[in-house]
Design a protein around this motif. Structure first.
Motif, PDB file in Angstrom:
ATOM      1  N   LYS A   1       3.882  -1.037   3.675  1.00 39.54           N
ATOM      2  CA  LYS A   1       3.449   0.067   3.451  1.00 39.54           C
ATOM      3  C   LYS A   1       4.590   1.049   2.888  1.00 39.54           C
ATOM      4  O   LYS A   1       5.419   1.337   3.593  1.00 39.54           O
TER       5      LYS A   1
ATOM      6  N   ASP B   1      -7.690  -2.264  -4.703  1.00 39.08           N
ATOM      7  CA  ASP B   1      -8.816  -1.637  -3.950  1.00 39.08           C
ATOM      8  C   ASP B   1      -9.677  -1.060  -4.997  1.00 39.08           C
ATOM      9  O   ASP B   1     -10.697  -0.217  -4.405  1.00 39.08           O
TER      10      ASP B   1
ATOM     11  N   THR C   1       0.859  -1.117   0.098  1.00 35.50           N
ATOM     12  CA  THR C   1      -0.064  -0.001   0.016  1.00 35.50           C
ATOM     13  C   THR C   1       0.595   1.298  -0.040  1.00 35.50           C
ATOM     14  O   THR C   1       1.801   1.164   0.262  1.00 35.50           O
TER      15      THR C   1
ATOM     16  N   LEU D   1      -6.381 -10.125   4.991  1.00 28.05           N
ATOM     17  CA  LEU D   1      -5.176  -9.367   5.580  1.00 28.05           C
ATOM     18  C   LEU D   1      -4.344 -10.402   6.453  1.00 28.05           C
ATOM     19  O   LEU D   1      -3.059 -10.257   6.369  1.00 28.05           O
TER      20      LEU D   1
ATOM     21  N   ARG E   1      -9.378   1.736   0.522  1.00 28.60           N
ATOM     22  CA  ARG E   1     -10.619   1.041   1.138  1.00 28.60           C
ATOM     23  C   ARG E   1      -9.788  -0.047   2.296  1.00 28.60           C
ATOM     24  O   ARG E   1      -8.542  -0.203   2.177  1.00 28.60           O
ATOM     25  N   GLU E   2     -10.638  -0.438   3.119  1.00 27.79           N
ATOM     26  CA  GLU E   2     -10.379  -1.535   4.350  1.00 27.79           C
ATOM     27  C   GLU E   2     -10.545  -2.883   3.540  1.00 27.79           C
ATOM     28  O   GLU E   2     -11.495  -3.052   2.703  1.00 27.79           O
TER      29      GLU E   2
ATOM     30  N   SER F   1      -2.309  -1.414  -3.717  1.00 28.85           N
ATOM     31  CA  SER F   1      -3.382  -0.697  -3.160  1.00 28.85           C
ATOM     32  C   SER F   1      -3.097   0.744  -2.713  1.00 28.85           C
ATOM     33  O   SER F   1      -1.883   1.118  -2.412  1.00 28.85           O
TER      34      SER F   1
ATOM     35  N   GLY G   1      -4.427   2.442  -0.828  1.00 27.07           N
ATOM     36  CA  GLY G   1      -4.917   2.572   0.596  1.00 27.07           C
ATOM     37  C   GLY G   1      -6.342   3.150   0.907  1.00 27.07           C
ATOM     38  O   GLY G   1      -6.793   4.097   1.727  1.00 27.07           O
TER      39      GLY G   1
ATOM     40  N   ARG H   1       2.287  -7.432   4.781  1.00 23.53           N
ATOM     41  CA  ARG H   1       1.958  -6.374   4.591  1.00 23.53           C
ATOM     42  C   ARG H   1       2.978  -5.486   4.496  1.00 23.53           C
ATOM     43  O   ARG H   1       3.653  -5.404   5.385  1.00 23.53           O
TER      44      ARG H   1
END
Length: 334
Positions: free
Chosen positions: A252, A168, A81, A245, A238-239, A234, A236, A250
């Motif tokens: 970032k 996303d 993300t 997950l 949306r969840e 993504s 970022g 993950r």
């Protein structure tokens, strides 16, 4: 670094993927018979100069290197993300080039994308038309092609690299639909399963994504041997479901700081066109508000560098150009 850190982020291609330790017992796959890599070569990561350049010049941070290796060792997807222009999609090309994983399989996600789109496409109408033009409609496999996800899960000896770009943007169901396929490393093609009932060995030759070379699918079932290196990107926006997950490593990415940005400029423009330090400072001031992506800086530096201007005029022109030089067409920069 741990002995399983096969990806270094240094851009030099090597065969370190062969030294990757055995997978955890719960992530060992046994699909077969084994398929050879699609083709060799340091620049076999892409079919366009843009992709090759991204792979060669990508500057990976320490955290990116660490988590790429964790995803490779655990045989888990890597969910990346970050804002546009931080190099999310470029990471997949850089890893594929360094570890010689062959051409990157790319699945661009839209709001209409479904799991079936990634696995395979079957065209019943073309089979119907073929039946009208000749005595028989031919086999189902003549009208079927594997998608990027379906190709990545073929039983290759080495993992393939799969980029699932901008997940996303998908509808709410796609991340959950991916869970079972990515967890089990296998899927079925119902059209081939039905056809296998009427054939001897149940073997069908189908076309894989990105190639005209057929591969054999037996009884409509595909199961991987080496779990693919899957990068899901993504912005970022949306969840994602907790179950999704939990099955991802993950990462970032953040906008690069001065040191990393300087390395990026030197990697893409070697040597940089003029003294880039002042323009990098101006870029960082404006990028703090989320206005600019890294490739806009690179585009501005290149254009002003070939304009034959003095340093002060060049910097002024570059600052004026940056906001108008849009990011890459796929929403991600260098």
């Amino acid at each position: 670094m741990p002995h399983w850190s096969v990806y270094t982020g240094r851009s030099e291609p090597h065969d370190g993927i062969d030294d990757l330790p055995a997978p955890p017992p719960w992530r060992a796959f046994d699909g077969g018979p084994a398929l050879p890599p699609p083709h060799d070569g340091d620049d076999a990561t892409a079919v366009s100069p843009d992709r090759v350049h991204r792979a060669k010049s990508y500057v990976a941070g320490e955290e990116s290197v660490r988590l790429v290796n964790a995803a490779l060792c655990l045989r888990r997807p890597l969910l990346v993300t970050g804002p546009p222009g931080t190099g999310k999609s470029s990471l997949a090309y850089a890893v594929a080039r360094e570890l010689r994983l062959g051409p990157v399989l790319r699945w661009n996600i839209t709001s209409r994308s479904s799991l079936a789109d990634g696995l395979y496409q079957y065209d019943p109408l073309s089979r119907l038309y073929a039946a009208r033009r000749q005595e028989g409609p031919g086999g189902v496999e003549d009208h079927l092609r594997l998608g990027p996800l379906g190709t990545a899960l073929l039983p290759y000896d080495r993992p393939r690299a799969l980029l699932v770009d901008e997940i996303d943007k998908s509808d709410l169901d796609l991340p959950n639909d991916l869970l079972n396929v990515l967890e089990e490393g296998q899927y079925e093609i119902p059209e081939l399963v039905r056809a296998a009932r009427h054939s001897g060995d149940g073997a069908a030759e189908v076309l894989a994504d990105g190639t005209d070379t057929p591969v054999v699918v037996r009884r409509g079932r595909v199961r991987c041997r080496a779990f693919p290196f899957v990068v899901l990107t993504s912005n970022g926006e949306r969840e994602f479901p907790p179950a999704f997950l939990r099955r991802c490593v993950r990462l970032k990415l953040r906008r690069p700081g001065r040191d990393q940005l300087t390395h990026i400029v030197r990697a893409h423009l070697d040597p940089p066109n003029g003294d880039a330090d002042r323009l990098i400072s101006r870029f960082l001031e404006r990028a703090a508000g989320g206005e600019l992506a890294t490739d806009q800086l690179l585009n501005a530096l290149y254009l002003t560098g070939v304009a034959g201007l003095d340093a002060e005029s060049r910097d002024d022109l570059a600052e004026q150009l940056m906001p108008y030089l849009s990011a890459a067409a796929d929403g991600d920069g260098f």
